[in-house]
Design a protein around this motif. Structure first.
Motif, PDB file in Angstrom:
ATOM      1  N   LEU A  92       9.622  10.256   2.090  1.00  0.00           N
ATOM      2  CA  LEU A  92       8.440  10.007   2.915  1.00  0.00           C
ATOM      3  C   LEU A  92       7.992   8.544   2.961  1.00  0.00           C
ATOM      4  O   LEU A  92       7.624   8.064   4.037  1.00  0.00           O
ATOM      5  N   PRO A  93       8.010   7.806   1.840  1.00  0.00           N
ATOM      6  CA  PRO A  93       7.587   6.398   1.948  1.00  0.00           C
ATOM      7  C   PRO A  93       8.444   5.596   2.925  1.00  0.00           C
ATOM      8  O   PRO A  93       7.929   4.761   3.679  1.00  0.00           O
TER       9      PRO A  93
ATOM     10  N   LEU B 261       4.048   5.601  -5.667  1.00  0.00           N
ATOM     11  CA  LEU B 261       4.069   5.667  -7.134  1.00  0.00           C
ATOM     12  C   LEU B 261       3.008   6.636  -7.654  1.00  0.00           C
ATOM     13  O   LEU B 261       3.248   7.368  -8.616  1.00  0.00           O
ATOM     14  N   LEU B 262       1.850   6.654  -7.008  1.00  0.00           N
ATOM     15  CA  LEU B 262       0.794   7.578  -7.420  1.00  0.00           C
ATOM     16  C   LEU B 262       1.149   9.030  -7.100  1.00  0.00           C
ATOM     17  O   LEU B 262       0.661   9.950  -7.758  1.00  0.00           O
ATOM     18  N   MET B 263       1.989   9.240  -6.103  1.00  0.00           N
ATOM     19  CA  MET B 263       2.354  10.602  -5.715  1.00  0.00           C
ATOM     20  C   MET B 263       3.431  11.214  -6.610  1.00  0.00           C
ATOM     21  O   MET B 263       3.588  12.435  -6.635  1.00  0.00           O
TER      22      MET B 263
ATOM     23  N   HIS C 141       0.821  -1.211   0.000  1.00  0.00           N
ATOM     24  CA  HIS C 141       0.000   0.000   0.000  1.00  0.00           C
ATOM     25  C   HIS C 141       0.857   1.264   0.000  1.00  0.00           C
ATOM     26  O   HIS C 141       0.511   2.261  -0.647  1.00  0.00           O
ATOM     27  N   ILE C 142       1.981   1.213   0.678  1.00  0.00           N
ATOM     28  CA  ILE C 142       2.879   2.380   0.702  1.00  0.00           C
ATOM     29  C   ILE C 142       3.556   2.544  -0.652  1.00  0.00           C
ATOM     30  O   ILE C 142       3.685   3.663  -1.160  1.00  0.00           O
TER      31      ILE C 142
ATOM     32  N   PHE D 111      17.385   7.850   3.414  1.00  0.00           N
ATOM     33  CA  PHE D 111      17.655   9.272   3.157  1.00  0.00           C
ATOM     34  C   PHE D 111      18.487   9.488   1.896  1.00  0.00           C
ATOM     35  O   PHE D 111      19.103  10.547   1.718  1.00  0.00           O
ATOM     36  N   ALA D 112      18.478   8.500   0.997  1.00  0.00           N
ATOM     37  CA  ALA D 112      19.245   8.628  -0.249  1.00  0.00           C
ATOM     38  C   ALA D 112      18.701   9.760  -1.126  1.00  0.00           C
ATOM     39  O   ALA D 112      19.473  10.560  -1.659  1.00  0.00           O
TER      40      ALA D 112
END
Length: 183
Positions: free
Chosen positions: A56-57, A16-18, A10-11, A105-106
């Motif tokens: 964020l993910p 991907l949608l964001m 779900h994440i 944090f890449a």
């Protein structure tokens, strides 16, 4: 792989949608900045959008409660202890843990120096990544998320940001020469 999809699918889908939303937002902000005559109008909004979308993910995953049988709060402050324990176990777990921690944090590390000439130095990227990672580990501990708050995670998160920054070095923002900015 199926377990990872069940846990984090779900994440991944949300992330991907964001991406198109983030790119559209960056484009609209950049277009507005271009009409104002700003040099490189898309650099900052694009770097901001991609660093947020790429970070964020991972934070969402990290701050999701772990398995309930594990203790609510666990702390590991001895460097490389957790990595040594992982190395003695299943190789797939080691790869997933190390790889995931390197990626947290890449995006931030890769894009901070592109975004701003003030941040285009490896020690600053390392400081931002280490501070951010330490904050996340402290939040895990404070919220009792049934996860291990580990110094190894901080080291790997910081290393990932530094490696990503090194890979984007050719696109880093250049310092503005003295006396060229109106006072």
């Amino acid at each position: 792989m199926l377990l990872a999809w069940r846990m984090w699918g779900h994440i991944i889908l949300f992330s991907l949608l964001m991406i198109p939303v983030a790119l559209l937002t960056a484009y609209l902000i950049g277009r507005q900045r271009a009409s104002s005559g700003i040099q490189h109008p898309f650099r900052t909004p694009l770097a901001d959008a991609l660093s947020v979308t790429g970070t964020l993910p991972w934070l969402w995953m990290i701050l999701t409660p772990g398995s309930v049988p594990a203790p609510a709060r666990s702390l590991s402050l001895t460097p490389f202890r957790d990595l040594t324990t992982l190395a003695e176990g299943f190789t797939g777990t080691l790869i997933a843990q190390v790889g995931g921690n390197l990626l947290v944090f890449a995006a931030l590390g890769a894009l901070l120096p592109i975004r701003s000439p003030r941040l285009a130095r490896l020690p600053l990227v390392a400081a931002v990544a280490a501070g951010s990672s330490l904050t996340v580990e402290l939040l895990q501990y404070a919220f009792g998320l049934h996860r291990v708050s580990s110094i190894d995670d901080v080291l790997l998160n910081t290393t990932g940001a530094i490696l990503a920054a090194i890979m984007t070095k050719r696109w880093w923002a250049r310092p503005i020469p003295e006396g060229t900015v109106p006072g």
